[in-house]
Design an enzyme around this catalytic site. Structure first.
Site, PDB file in Angstrom:
ATOM      1  N   SER A  22       0.855  -1.186   0.000  1.00  6.92           N
ATOM      2  CA  SER A  22       0.000   0.000   0.000  1.00  6.92           C
ATOM      3  C   SER A  22       0.889   1.234   0.000  1.00  6.92           C
ATOM      4  O   SER A  22       2.105   1.136   0.241  1.00  6.92           O
ATOM      5  CB  SER A  22      -0.875  -0.009   1.266  1.00  6.92           C
ATOM      6  OG  SER A  22      -1.495   1.240   1.504  1.00  6.92           O
TER       7      SER A  22
ATOM      8  N   TYR B 268      -2.492  -1.278  10.404  1.00  7.03           N
ATOM      9  CA  TYR B 268      -2.487  -1.392   8.946  1.00  7.03           C
ATOM     10  C   TYR B 268      -1.133  -0.981   8.381  1.00  7.03           C
ATOM     11  O   TYR B 268      -0.561  -1.684   7.536  1.00  7.03           O
ATOM     12  CB  TYR B 268      -3.602  -0.513   8.368  1.00  7.03           C
ATOM     13  CG  TYR B 268      -3.791  -0.661   6.875  1.00  7.03           C
ATOM     14  CD1 TYR B 268      -4.429  -1.784   6.349  1.00  7.03           C
ATOM     15  CD2 TYR B 268      -3.342   0.322   5.986  1.00  7.03           C
ATOM     16  CE1 TYR B 268      -4.609  -1.922   4.981  1.00  7.03           C
ATOM     17  CE2 TYR B 268      -3.521   0.187   4.620  1.00  7.03           C
ATOM     18  CZ  TYR B 268      -4.156  -0.936   4.127  1.00  7.03           C
ATOM     19  OH  TYR B 268      -4.326  -1.067   2.768  1.00  7.03           O
TER      20      TYR B 268
END
Length: 260
Positions: free
Chosen positions: A141, A154
């Protein structure tokens, strides 16, 4: 077709980016295993593939559970006889401040986003070694490269994906298996739907990219096909950012002249 008769496992392949990858790899000739907890969505995607004369099956899989992952790999071998491609796309995310962040939320995100790719790689790599070649794509990401607000677990997990990819690439030296990471940015999927559709922030966030818009799942597919194909045989332990240039440059309002 770049992927004719290749066997590809796509975790979380039933919706969002995963569904797009399943459809696009199938259009390039791959036979698809959708490893998915959400079986109904997986079946809908598999049906679309079959309607276009492709081959696809759905295997209910919890990527955070080693027995479930091993069963998925074994079933893929039982049906297709080999595994050529693994795309570790399945993911989850909780957004809240560190003081409100529960241990369960931390465990959820680490187990799906980081342990999941590890377990899937471990289950699939022996079959790739036996077959003489393999392609693995992990999903990172933009959060793999920077701190993001209210996303401690995350960010930790997606940063860890880069380390996992690089370390596995070294461990697989001489095995003819390439392992790389795709790092999406703002992609309009169910994962980000509430942000993309926000009347105040949605359009503004899109314009913060150099490209000037939100990404679409189809923007990810080309890179996935490339990294799954023989064209990427000299790329290993690397990452491709697909973020509209968001990480490449930051500007303030008024700094770019509009020449329209």
């Amino acid at each position: 077709m770049k992927l004719k008769n290749r066997i590809a496992i796509i975790t979380g392949g039933g919706k969002g980016i995963g569904a797009e990858l399943s459809l696009k790899l199938a259009s390039e000739g791959a036979k698809i295993i959708i490893a998915e907890m959400d079986v109904p969505n997986g079946e809908r995607t598999a049906k679309k593939i079959r309607e276009n004369n492709g081959e696809a099956i759905v295997i209910k899989t919890n990527v955070a559970d080693e027995d479930s992952v091993n069963n998925m790999a074994n079933e893929a071998i039982n049906v297709f006889g080999k595994i050529d491609i693994l795309i570790n796309n399945a993911g989850t995310r909780h957004i809240n401040n560190i003081l409100d962040h529960t241990k369960q939320q931390w465990d959820d995100m680490l187990s799906v986003n980081l342990t999941g790719p590890y377990l899937c790689c471990k289950a699939v790599i022996p079959h790739m070694i036996k077959g003489g070649k393999g392609k693995i794509i992990n999903f990172g990401s933009i959060a793999s490269f920077m701190g993001r607000p209210d996303r401690v677990a995350y960010v930790a997990a997606k940063t860890g994906v880069l380390g996992l990819t690089r370390a596995l690439a070294v461990d697989l030296t001489g095995k003819n298996i390439n392992i790389n990471t795709i790092c999406p940015g703002l992609i309009s999927t169910p994962f980000n739907q509430k942000f993309a559709e926000d009347p105040e922030l949605g359009e503004v966030w899109g314009k913060e990219t150099i490209v000037g818009r939100w990404g679409k799942p189809s923007d990810i597919a080309g890179a996935a096909i490339f990294l799954s194909s023989d064209d990427s045989d000299f790329i290993n332990g690397s990452e491709i950012k697909i973020d509209g240039g968001w990480l490449a440059a930051k500007t303030r309002k008024g700094e770019i002249t509009n020449n329209e």
